[in-house]
Design an enzyme around this catalytic site. Structure first.
Site, mmCIF file in Angstrom:
data_model
loop_
_atom_site.group_PDB
_atom_site.id
_atom_site.type_symbol
_atom_site.label_atom_id
_atom_site.label_comp_id
_atom_site.label_asym_id
_atom_site.label_seq_id
_atom_site.Cartn_x
_atom_site.Cartn_y
_atom_site.Cartn_z
ATOM 1 N N GLU A 57 0.828 -1.206 0.000
ATOM 2 C CA GLU A 57 0.000 0.000 0.000
ATOM 3 C C GLU A 57 0.864 1.258 0.000
ATOM 4 O O GLU A 57 0.573 2.225 -0.722
ATOM 5 C CB GLU A 57 -0.916 0.010 1.230
ATOM 6 C CG GLU A 57 -1.885 -1.155 1.287
ATOM 7 C CD GLU A 57 -1.373 -2.313 2.115
ATOM 8 O OE1 GLU A 57 -2.167 -2.902 2.862
ATOM 9 O OE2 GLU A 57 -0.164 -2.633 2.002
ATOM 10 N N ALA A 167 16.014 -43.874 -6.974
ATOM 11 C CA ALA A 167 17.445 -44.134 -7.195
ATOM 12 C C ALA A 167 17.629 -45.621 -7.449
ATOM 13 O O ALA A 167 16.754 -46.449 -7.142
ATOM 14 C CB ALA A 167 18.268 -43.709 -5.976
ATOM 15 N N ALA A 169 19.565 -49.229 -6.631
ATOM 16 C CA ALA A 169 19.882 -49.851 -5.345
ATOM 17 C C ALA A 169 21.194 -49.313 -4.784
ATOM 18 O O ALA A 169 21.382 -49.221 -3.568
ATOM 19 C CB ALA A 169 19.948 -51.367 -5.502
ATOM 20 N N TRP A 175 21.068 -38.448 -13.576
ATOM 21 C CA TRP A 175 19.909 -37.661 -13.171
ATOM 22 C C TRP A 175 18.661 -38.385 -13.600
ATOM 23 O O TRP A 175 18.576 -38.830 -14.737
ATOM 24 C CB TRP A 175 19.957 -36.276 -13.803
ATOM 25 C CG TRP A 175 21.093 -35.435 -13.351
ATOM 26 C CD1 TRP A 175 22.238 -35.175 -14.024
ATOM 27 C CD2 TRP A 175 21.185 -34.700 -12.115
ATOM 28 N NE1 TRP A 175 23.052 -34.330 -13.307
ATOM 29 C CE2 TRP A 175 22.414 -34.035 -12.114
ATOM 30 C CE3 TRP A 175 20.361 -34.562 -11.004
ATOM 31 C CZ2 TRP A 175 22.847 -33.231 -11.066
ATOM 32 C CZ3 TRP A 175 20.781 -33.758 -9.963
ATOM 33 C CH2 TRP A 175 21.996 -33.107 -9.998
ATOM 34 N N ARG A 212 20.469 -22.047 -7.597
ATOM 35 C CA ARG A 212 21.531 -21.726 -8.544
ATOM 36 C C ARG A 212 21.029 -21.455 -9.965
ATOM 37 O O ARG A 212 21.675 -20.739 -10.708
ATOM 38 C CB ARG A 212 22.556 -22.876 -8.589
ATOM 39 C CG ARG A 212 23.234 -23.136 -7.263
ATOM 40 C CD ARG A 212 24.323 -24.184 -7.362
ATOM 41 N NE ARG A 212 23.824 -25.497 -7.786
ATOM 42 C CZ ARG A 212 23.206 -26.352 -6.982
ATOM 43 N NH1 ARG A 212 22.970 -26.034 -5.722
ATOM 44 N NH2 ARG A 212 22.811 -27.523 -7.438
ATOM 45 N N GLU A 296 13.691 -32.090 0.412
ATOM 46 C CA GLU A 296 14.365 -32.850 -0.647
ATOM 47 C C GLU A 296 15.173 -33.930 0.047
ATOM 48 O O GLU A 296 16.327 -33.724 0.391
ATOM 49 C CB GLU A 296 15.268 -31.939 -1.484
ATOM 50 C CG GLU A 296 14.529 -30.846 -2.227
ATOM 51 C CD GLU A 296 15.434 -30.093 -3.177
ATOM 52 O OE1 GLU A 296 16.092 -30.757 -4.017
ATOM 53 O OE2 GLU A 296 15.500 -28.856 -3.084
#
Length: 369
Positions: A57, A167, A169, A175, A212, A296
């Protein structure tokens, strides 16, 4: 019931656009935008950029100057009426001679909570509230959660294959998703006050947990849940701006002193089921003004947060690959005895990011923003 015109919606939509400009910077304050309209024309606009700076404001009034007299202010949050780091916005609006105030959502802060609107009405200003309130609340889930539930809004982000594996084992996960999805995660980090992970993820992946790939003037606090203080004293994240907080159930004073000397803050939390008390941790984070936390982590912390009923939102990134049952899962949870006891979510958004699918979900049983 208040009847809203097309112009009302148009001006508030603009105020919401302005509020979103503070997405990465306003913490611990809410994201707020304001538009001043006189004789059908916008004469000033502004948004809250950062704590300690002018509120939306005040910024809009400064832009409008004398044109603010007799104007209508469209603001995404009920104007504040208390002295904080800056003076009350209600006073600024009255001194500028604003004729009417239209706001989106009531302020959940108990120091305001209807008192701002009441103060304006008592001074003769026409006040109407509730226009596009849901959109304004959606910009500020963490602020609302902190004010009403005394804990931050908690998002859990998971990147997984089509068969729900995070992921191999061996722990290799780089990625699973492509660059567009990974950049999107950095946007989530940028809007968050803190990024949380578990010690297992820190030891396995050595993540920096910093922003980043998008432009921001602020780095989130990094929080590591570490029951037994296995945090490495040479961890790269200790050298990054934003700070590191290690939440532990350990009472090893020698190790605590070493971590503090290395640059970490160490917070000893009462145990819950033999581990760091996650509800207590989130309560303490709220006391520090932390609105949004992005998790994460691996399946252990993800599962513990889900089992404790602390997850407000899931952000899942799926890549169309399959790695099989030997891969690591999303959530480590006790075995369920029936489908009726499964954790249920509602899908609120789906979109493609490059070749990856992002799915946003919220718990079905919870009453959330």
């Amino acid at each position: 019931m208040t009847e809203w015109t097309a112009d009302d919606h148009r001006h508030m939509a603009r105020a919401l656009q302005l509020a979103e400009r503070g997405l990465y910077t306003t913490t611990p304050n809410p994201r707020v935008g304001c538009v001043l309209v006189r004789d059908g024309e916008r004469v000033g606009e502004g948004w809250h950029e950062r704590a300690g700076g002018p509120h939306a404001e005040v910024a809009a009034l400064a832009a409008a100057g004398e044109s603010a007299r007799g104007a209508t202010a469209y603001v995404t949050l009920e104007p504040c009426c208390h002295q904080g780091r800056t003076p009350p916005c209600t006073d600024a609006l009255l001194q500028a001679g604003v004729r009417e105030v239209v706001y989106a959502m009531d302020d959940p802060n108990p120091q305001v909570a209807g008192q701002g609107a009441a103060a304006l009405r008592e001074a003769g200003v026409v006040v109407r509230g509730g226009l596009m309130a849901a959109a304004a609340a959606a910009l500020n889930p963490g602020f609302v959660a902190r004010m009403t539930r005394q804990r931050p809004w908690l998002r859990v982000k998971v990147a997984a294959t089509l068969d729900g594996r995070t992921a191999l084992a061996s722990g290799d996960s780089r990625w699973i998703t492509g660059k567009p999805a990974r950049t999107d995660v950095h946007r989530l980090r940028a809007r968050s006050c803190a990024v949380m992970t578990g010690i297992g993820t820190l030891l396995a992946d050595a993540p920096l947990l910093t922003v980043r790939h998008v432009e921001t003037s602020r780095q989130p606090l990094r929080i590591v849940v570490d029951n037994n203080l296995a945090f490495p004293l040479d961890a790269a994240t200790l050298r990054e701006p934003g700070g590191v907080l290690v939440a532990t159930a350990s009472s090893d004073e020698e190790r605590i002193d070493a971590l503090r000397e290395a640059g970490a803050e160490v917070l000893q939390i009462d145990t819950w089921r033999g581990r760091v008390g996650l509800p207590r941790l989130l309560g303490l984070l709220a006391e520090r003004g932390i609105n949004e936390v992005l998790v994460e982590a691996g399946q252990t912390l993800n599962g513990a947060l889900l089992a404790a009923g602390l997850v407000d939102e899931l952000i899942l990134y799926f890549n169309a690959r399959v790695i099989g049952s030997s891969g690591r899962g999303m959530f480590a949870l006790p075995a369920l005895e029936s489908m009726q006891s499964a954790y249920s979510f509602a899908i609120t958004d789906t979109r493609m990011l490059g070749s990856d699918l992002r799915v946003t979900l919220r718990p079905e049983a919870a009453d959330h923003v």
